[in-house]
Design a protein around this motif. Structure first.
Motif, PDB file in Angstrom:
ATOM      1  N   PHE A  93       0.669  -1.044  -0.077  1.00  0.00           N
ATOM      2  CA  PHE A  93       0.036   0.097  -0.001  1.00  0.00           C
ATOM      3  C   PHE A  93       0.907   1.330  -0.048  1.00  0.00           C
ATOM      4  O   PHE A  93       2.117   1.135   0.051  1.00  0.00           O
ATOM      5  CB  PHE A  93      -0.941  -0.037   1.020  1.00  0.00           C
ATOM      6  N   SER A  94       0.274   2.198  -0.112  1.00  0.00           N
ATOM      7  CA  SER A  94       0.744   3.751  -0.176  1.00  0.00           C
ATOM      8  C   SER A  94       1.409   3.851   1.493  1.00  0.00           C
ATOM      9  O   SER A  94       0.821   3.229   2.362  1.00  0.00           O
ATOM     10  CB  SER A  94      -0.062   4.791  -0.418  1.00  0.00           C
ATOM     11  N   TRP A  95       2.498   4.710   1.693  1.00  0.00           N
ATOM     12  CA  TRP A  95       2.956   4.740   2.962  1.00  0.00           C
ATOM     13  C   TRP A  95       2.013   5.272   3.778  1.00  0.00           C
ATOM     14  O   TRP A  95       1.847   4.906   5.166  1.00  0.00           O
ATOM     15  CB  TRP A  95       4.407   5.812   2.809  1.00  0.00           C
ATOM     16  N   PRO A  96       1.296   6.417   3.632  1.00  0.00           N
ATOM     17  CA  PRO A  96      -0.008   6.905   4.535  1.00  0.00           C
ATOM     18  C   PRO A  96      -0.598   5.742   4.931  1.00  0.00           C
ATOM     19  O   PRO A  96      -1.105   5.495   6.329  1.00  0.00           O
ATOM     20  CB  PRO A  96      -0.548   7.854   3.844  1.00  0.00           C
ATOM     21  N   LEU A  97      -1.358   4.862   3.975  1.00  0.00           N
ATOM     22  CA  LEU A  97      -1.993   4.011   4.305  1.00  0.00           C
ATOM     23  C   LEU A  97      -1.374   2.799   5.256  1.00  0.00           C
ATOM     24  O   LEU A  97      -1.827   2.333   6.100  1.00  0.00           O
ATOM     25  CB  LEU A  97      -2.656   3.199   3.015  1.00  0.00           C
ATOM     26  N   THR A  98      -0.155   2.601   4.632  1.00  0.00           N
ATOM     27  CA  THR A  98       0.620   1.613   5.403  1.00  0.00           C
ATOM     28  C   THR A  98       1.021   1.886   6.948  1.00  0.00           C
ATOM     29  O   THR A  98       0.681   1.114   8.029  1.00  0.00           O
ATOM     30  CB  THR A  98       2.038   1.299   4.979  1.00  0.00           C
ATOM     31  N   LEU A  99       1.201   3.050   7.327  1.00  0.00           N
ATOM     32  CA  LEU A  99       1.383   3.841   8.498  1.00  0.00           C
ATOM     33  C   LEU A  99       0.095   3.916   9.304  1.00  0.00           C
ATOM     34  O   LEU A  99       0.000   3.409  10.434  1.00  0.00           O
ATOM     35  CB  LEU A  99       2.007   5.124   8.384  1.00  0.00           C
ATOM     36  N   GLY A 100      -1.084   4.013   8.700  1.00  0.00           N
ATOM     37  CA  GLY A 100      -2.271   4.097   9.234  1.00  0.00           C
ATOM     38  C   GLY A 100      -2.709   2.823   9.830  1.00  0.00           C
ATOM     39  O   GLY A 100      -3.306   2.694  10.939  1.00  0.00           O
ATOM     40  N   LEU A 101      -2.674   1.498   8.838  1.00  0.00           N
ATOM     41  CA  LEU A 101      -2.711   0.340   9.408  1.00  0.00           C
ATOM     42  C   LEU A 101      -1.902  -0.089  10.527  1.00  0.00           C
ATOM     43  O   LEU A 101      -2.556  -0.707  11.444  1.00  0.00           O
ATOM     44  CB  LEU A 101      -2.626  -0.537   8.314  1.00  0.00           C
ATOM     45  N   ALA A 102      -0.610   0.324  10.686  1.00  0.00           N
ATOM     46  CA  ALA A 102       0.139   0.271  11.551  1.00  0.00           C
ATOM     47  C   ALA A 102      -0.169   0.683  12.887  1.00  0.00           C
ATOM     48  O   ALA A 102      -0.318   0.018  14.174  1.00  0.00           O
ATOM     49  CB  ALA A 102       1.760   0.577  11.389  1.00  0.00           C
ATOM     50  N   VAL A 103      -0.697   1.967  12.904  1.00  0.00           N
ATOM     51  CA  VAL A 103      -1.392   3.002  14.002  1.00  0.00           C
ATOM     52  C   VAL A 103      -2.315   1.974  14.774  1.00  0.00           C
ATOM     53  O   VAL A 103      -2.523   1.943  15.925  1.00  0.00           O
ATOM     54  CB  VAL A 103      -1.552   4.137  13.683  1.00  0.00           C
ATOM     55  N   ILE A 104      -3.421   1.616  13.808  1.00  0.00           N
ATOM     56  CA  ILE A 104      -4.649   0.726  14.043  1.00  0.00           C
ATOM     57  C   ILE A 104      -4.065  -0.345  15.059  1.00  0.00           C
ATOM     58  O   ILE A 104      -4.861  -0.633  15.966  1.00  0.00           O
ATOM     59  CB  ILE A 104      -5.394   0.775  13.065  1.00  0.00           C
ATOM     60  N   ILE A 105      -3.411  -1.101  14.062  1.00  0.00           N
ATOM     61  CA  ILE A 105      -2.980  -2.368  14.990  1.00  0.00           C
ATOM     62  C   ILE A 105      -2.152  -2.215  16.198  1.00  0.00           C
ATOM     63  O   ILE A 105      -2.480  -2.937  17.234  1.00  0.00           O
ATOM     64  CB  ILE A 105      -1.990  -3.394  13.927  1.00  0.00           C
ATOM     65  N   TYR A 106      -1.414  -1.342  16.193  1.00  0.00           N
ATOM     66  CA  TYR A 106      -0.424  -0.814  17.528  1.00  0.00           C
ATOM     67  C   TYR A 106      -1.597  -0.457  18.673  1.00  0.00           C
ATOM     68  O   TYR A 106      -1.518  -0.940  19.598  1.00  0.00           O
ATOM     69  CB  TYR A 106       0.532   0.177  17.289  1.00  0.00           C
ATOM     70  N   LEU A 107      -2.633   0.575  18.353  1.00  0.00           N
ATOM     71  CA  LEU A 107      -3.389   0.816  19.517  1.00  0.00           C
ATOM     72  C   LEU A 107      -4.287  -0.275  19.819  1.00  0.00           C
ATOM     73  O   LEU A 107      -4.562  -0.424  20.876  1.00  0.00           O
ATOM     74  CB  LEU A 107      -4.191   1.983  18.809  1.00  0.00           C
ATOM     75  N   THR A 108      -4.439  -1.214  18.974  1.00  0.00           N
ATOM     76  CA  THR A 108      -5.299  -2.221  19.127  1.00  0.00           C
ATOM     77  C   THR A 108      -4.621  -3.233  20.257  1.00  0.00           C
ATOM     78  O   THR A 108      -5.084  -3.835  21.326  1.00  0.00           O
ATOM     79  CB  THR A 108      -6.042  -3.141  17.901  1.00  0.00           C
ATOM     80  N   CYS A 109      -3.299  -3.514  19.762  1.00  0.00           N
ATOM     81  CA  CYS A 109      -2.599  -4.214  20.625  1.00  0.00           C
ATOM     82  C   CYS A 109      -2.349  -3.635  22.056  1.00  0.00           C
ATOM     83  O   CYS A 109      -2.498  -4.213  23.064  1.00  0.00           O
ATOM     84  CB  CYS A 109      -1.030  -4.511  20.111  1.00  0.00           C
ATOM     85  N   SER A 110      -2.024  -2.256  22.012  1.00  0.00           N
ATOM     86  CA  SER A 110      -2.013  -1.609  23.330  1.00  0.00           C
ATOM     87  C   SER A 110      -3.123  -1.693  24.242  1.00  0.00           C
ATOM     88  O   SER A 110      -2.822  -1.789  25.412  1.00  0.00           O
ATOM     89  CB  SER A 110      -1.579  -0.190  23.243  1.00  0.00           C
ATOM     90  N   MET A 111      -4.374  -1.549  23.692  1.00  0.00           N
ATOM     91  CA  MET A 111      -5.640  -1.861  24.509  1.00  0.00           C
ATOM     92  C   MET A 111      -5.311  -3.306  25.178  1.00  0.00           C
ATOM     93  O   MET A 111      -5.903  -3.342  26.173  1.00  0.00           O
ATOM     94  CB  MET A 111      -6.766  -1.598  23.827  1.00  0.00           C
ATOM     95  N   ILE A 112      -5.239  -4.236  24.411  1.00  0.00           N
ATOM     96  CA  ILE A 112      -5.159  -5.666  24.933  1.00  0.00           C
ATOM     97  C   ILE A 112      -3.912  -5.932  25.858  1.00  0.00           C
ATOM     98  O   ILE A 112      -4.416  -6.370  27.076  1.00  0.00           O
ATOM     99  CB  ILE A 112      -5.043  -6.660  23.679  1.00  0.00           C
ATOM    100  N   VAL A 113      -3.113  -5.280  25.740  1.00  0.00           N
ATOM    101  CA  VAL A 113      -2.039  -5.523  26.597  1.00  0.00           C
ATOM    102  C   VAL A 113      -2.394  -4.619  28.038  1.00  0.00           C
ATOM    103  O   VAL A 113      -1.917  -5.114  28.988  1.00  0.00           O
ATOM    104  CB  VAL A 113      -0.455  -5.021  26.085  1.00  0.00           C
ATOM    105  N   GLY A 114      -2.818  -3.620  27.963  1.00  0.00           N
ATOM    106  CA  GLY A 114      -3.454  -2.721  28.902  1.00  0.00           C
ATOM    107  C   GLY A 114      -4.286  -3.502  29.676  1.00  0.00           C
ATOM    108  O   GLY A 114      -4.173  -3.638  31.137  1.00  0.00           O
ATOM    109  N   VAL A 115      -5.294  -4.236  29.144  1.00  0.00           N
ATOM    110  CA  VAL A 115      -6.227  -5.098  29.823  1.00  0.00           C
ATOM    111  C   VAL A 115      -5.342  -6.233  30.391  1.00  0.00           C
ATOM    112  O   VAL A 115      -5.863  -6.598  31.800  1.00  0.00           O
ATOM    113  CB  VAL A 115      -7.225  -5.741  28.970  1.00  0.00           C
ATOM    114  N   TYR A 116      -4.565  -7.071  29.805  1.00  0.00           N
ATOM    115  CA  TYR A 116      -3.714  -8.044  30.448  1.00  0.00           C
ATOM    116  C   TYR A 116      -2.988  -7.416  31.441  1.00  0.00           C
ATOM    117  O   TYR A 116      -2.814  -8.163  32.672  1.00  0.00           O
ATOM    118  CB  TYR A 116      -2.728  -8.595  29.393  1.00  0.00           C
ATOM    119  N   VAL A 117      -2.333  -6.154  31.532  1.00  0.00           N
ATOM    120  CA  VAL A 117      -1.664  -5.791  32.583  1.00  0.00           C
ATOM    121  C   VAL A 117      -2.509  -5.399  33.824  1.00  0.00           C
ATOM    122  O   VAL A 117      -2.177  -5.726  34.979  1.00  0.00           O
ATOM    123  CB  VAL A 117      -0.808  -4.443  32.432  1.00  0.00           C
TER     124      VAL A 117
END
Length: 239
Positions: A93-117
């Motif tokens: 994908f284009s870099w803006p879309l690639t970074l956008g996907l990365a941010v969405i996955i990162y934030l989702t992972c952060s929420m799951i990790v936060g619940v785990y902690v």
């Protein structure tokens, strides 16, 4: 005949990457152990204060230098392995879309990790936290070396090993989702931190998913750097 030849070449490249991933993991562990003993003895003979942060930094940087030299030799060898074969390429994908996907996955992972902690009361890698905390009373050079090892070079090296080599090789032999799961499990186990294992697997799965979806390793490396950087900031702030 051409398709059969292409399949054989692809299989050989996958086997080569899988073998290289194992070699690199062994190299990291062996080099860090030997370097820790060497630098521990060398610095301990002259230092009157705790030198563990300095030993940690030098041992990590030494192991990463060894790994990167092995990767460089592997890329230069006549085996058909290129930067693109280990994910260092343009994405789907284009870099803006690639970074956008990365941010969405990162934030989702952060929420799951936060619940785990919150549920488990896990405290971020206590041994590393102790070493980083000790480094606060030492030279800025030591702190800089730790940050270089943990936030900059370490994430790049680990992504090359666990996603660039291991996950890529597995994805050519098994379904991509299974490759993400297995590489994440290996990533978690490799750190040998039992309490952090579930967290590391979740984080590794996020990195692996970003790599698999975008087709490039660069956003996974960036995510890993940000993740480690935020962890170091929390440790320095006493959280």
């Amino acid at each position: 005949m051409g398709r059969l030849s292409d399949w054989r070449d692809s299989a050989e490249r996958a086997d080569s990457r899988l073998l290289m991933a194992i070699v690199l993991m062994v190299a990291i562990m062996a080099t860090q152990l030997i370097s820790s003993l060497f630098f521990g003895f060398a610095f301990g003979a002259f230092a009157g204060t705790s030198i563990m942060p300095l030993v940690l930094a030098f041992a990590a940087l030494t192991s990463y230098a060894v790994v990167l030299s092995l990767v460089w030799r592997n890329l230069r060898a006549d085996e058909g392995i290129s930067l693109a074969d280990i994910g260092l390429r343009a994405g789907r994908f284009s870099w803006p879309l690639t970074l956008g996907l990365a941010v969405i996955i990162y934030l989702t992972c952060s929420m799951i990790v936060g619940v785990y902690v919150q549920v488990t009361g896990y405290v971020n890698e206590q041994q590393v936290a102790a070493w980083v905390s000790e480094s606060q009373g030492m030279s800025p050079i030591v702190v800089g070396l730790l940050v270089l090892a943990i936030v900059v070079i370490g994430p790049a090296v680990e992504e090359l090993v666990f996603r660039g080599y291991l996950q890529t090789a597995l994805a050519e032999k098994i379904p991509p989702w299974a490759a993400v799961v297995i590489s994440s499990l290996v990533f978690g186990a490799f750190h040998m931190e039992l309490g952090a294992f579930p967290l590391l697997v979740m984080v590794g799965a996020a990195f692996g998913a970003v790599y698999q979806i975008t087709g490039t390793l660069w956003p996974a490396i960036l995510m890993h750097m940000v993740s480690n950087g935020l962890a170091i900031i929390q440790i320095f702030n006493g959280e």
